[in-house]
Design an enzyme around this catalytic site. Structure first.
Site, mmCIF file in Angstrom:
data_model
loop_
_atom_site.group_PDB
_atom_site.id
_atom_site.type_symbol
_atom_site.label_atom_id
_atom_site.label_comp_id
_atom_site.label_asym_id
_atom_site.label_seq_id
_atom_site.Cartn_x
_atom_site.Cartn_y
_atom_site.Cartn_z
ATOM 1 N N GLU A 99 0.810 -1.209 0.000
ATOM 2 C CA GLU A 99 0.000 0.000 0.000
ATOM 3 C C GLU A 99 0.850 1.269 0.000
ATOM 4 O OE1 GLU A 99 -2.863 -0.106 -0.738
ATOM 5 O OE2 GLU A 99 -3.983 -1.747 0.169
ATOM 6 N N HIS A 117 -3.256 2.806 8.270
ATOM 7 C CA HIS A 117 -4.249 2.153 7.406
ATOM 8 C C HIS A 117 -4.660 0.838 8.054
ATOM 9 C CE1 HIS A 117 -6.221 0.096 4.178
ATOM 10 N NE2 HIS A 117 -5.203 -0.710 3.931
ATOM 11 N N HIS A 119 -7.902 -2.487 8.401
ATOM 12 C CA HIS A 119 -9.052 -3.199 7.845
ATOM 13 C C HIS A 119 -10.081 -3.408 8.956
ATOM 14 C CE1 HIS A 119 -6.442 -5.158 4.427
ATOM 15 N NE2 HIS A 119 -6.462 -3.837 4.375
ATOM 16 N N TYR A 138 -20.625 13.763 16.763
ATOM 17 C CA TYR A 138 -19.866 14.979 16.480
ATOM 18 C C TYR A 138 -18.363 14.768 16.309
ATOM 19 C CZ TYR A 138 -18.770 14.980 21.514
ATOM 20 O OH TYR A 138 -18.342 14.643 22.779
ATOM 21 N N HIS A 179 -12.635 -2.309 1.710
ATOM 22 C CA HIS A 179 -11.207 -2.337 2.043
ATOM 23 C C HIS A 179 -10.939 -1.967 3.503
ATOM 24 C CE1 HIS A 179 -6.907 -1.483 0.350
ATOM 25 N NE2 HIS A 179 -6.859 -1.866 1.615
ATOM 26 N N TYR A 234 -9.951 21.685 22.210
ATOM 27 C CA TYR A 234 -10.067 20.616 23.206
ATOM 28 C C TYR A 234 -8.694 20.145 23.683
ATOM 29 C CZ TYR A 234 -11.274 16.102 25.272
ATOM 30 O OH TYR A 234 -11.405 15.031 26.126
#
Length: 238
Positions: A99, A117, A119, A138, A179, A234
């Site tokens: 990837e 990344h 799955h 939110y 994916h 925050y």
């Protein structure tokens, strides 16, 4: 190879390629340790299975990225894999993740210092149902707005990377159809937190949408914008 010899070989490889200082090689080693720790966390917390998913961090012009097909618990300090922004491998002997095009696309077009990344189960399920994750919470504001779903393309391709970039416009995370997820941040901790929040939002939506005869209440775009503005302030300032 002993740890001392591995360290020396690592330093020499980086130095020969980049003329790096001891400080730079130290930064590379530290970032690689964080990449490995984060990758292991994705499996420990159920966001990936086996060697699916991948993690990377940028140090200058070097992108440290998990290798292809190697269990994360087998990675050590001398297994670092690094590539330039052009995709040329500059560090290590293991093959970078398949990837890599997605990771490099993020680094070339944003100010990201880390990419995660996965799955993740609920996120992957949601990505097969909608073109945009409904505004069920939110925390979508923490990702820049409503989370889009990138169209499907074969993994590891430039086509997938291009779909991802369009879905990421104005966002720090998106879903990938059939994916999984991809998020980025200023640190690996931030990128990972965004991944975990995205998976959680998908789980909330799937859970609430599954109740027969009822539909989840959704936020308006204005309500999300107000929450996003508040989220920017925050946390603690140190």
């Amino acid at each position: 190879m002993t740890m001392q010899r591995a360290k020396t070989a690592h330093d020499e490889t980086y130095g020969e390629t980049h003329g790096g200082t001891h400080g730079e090689t130290g930064a590379i080693r530290k970032a690689w340790a964080e990449v490995v720790a984060t990758a292991r966390r994705t499996t420990a917390e159920g966001l990936v299975v086996g060697t699916s998913g991948n993690v990377s961090a940028r140090v200058g012009d070097v992108v440290l990225v998990t290798p292809s097909g190697v269990p994360y618990d087998r990675l050590g300090p001398d297994d670092a894999v690094g590539v330039g922004l052009d995709g040329r491998q500059v560090l290590g002997e293991l093959t970078p993740t398949s990837e890599l095009p997605m990771h490099l696309a993020v680094y070339r077009t944003t100010d990201a210092a880390a990419v995660v990344h996965t799955h993740a189960v609920h996120a992957t399920a949601a990505a097969g149902l909608v073109d945009e994750l409904p505004l069920v919470h939110y925390m979508a504001g923490a990702l820049g707005g409503p989370v889009r779903v990138a169209p499907y393309a074969l993994y590891g391709t430039d086509e997938l990377a291009a779909h991802m970039l369009r879905a990421l416009e104005g966002r720090t995370g998106c879903l990938l159809r059939n994916h999984g997820t991809i998020t980025y941040g200023a640190t690996l901790a931030q990128a990972y937190d965004r991944t975990a929040q995205l998976e959680w939002m998908c789980r909330v939506w799937l859970t609430s949408a599954s109740v027969p005869g009822l539909a989840p209440a959704l936020l308006t775009r204005d309500e999300l914008a107000s929450a996003a503005a508040k989220l920017r302030g925050y946390g603690q300032r140190r």
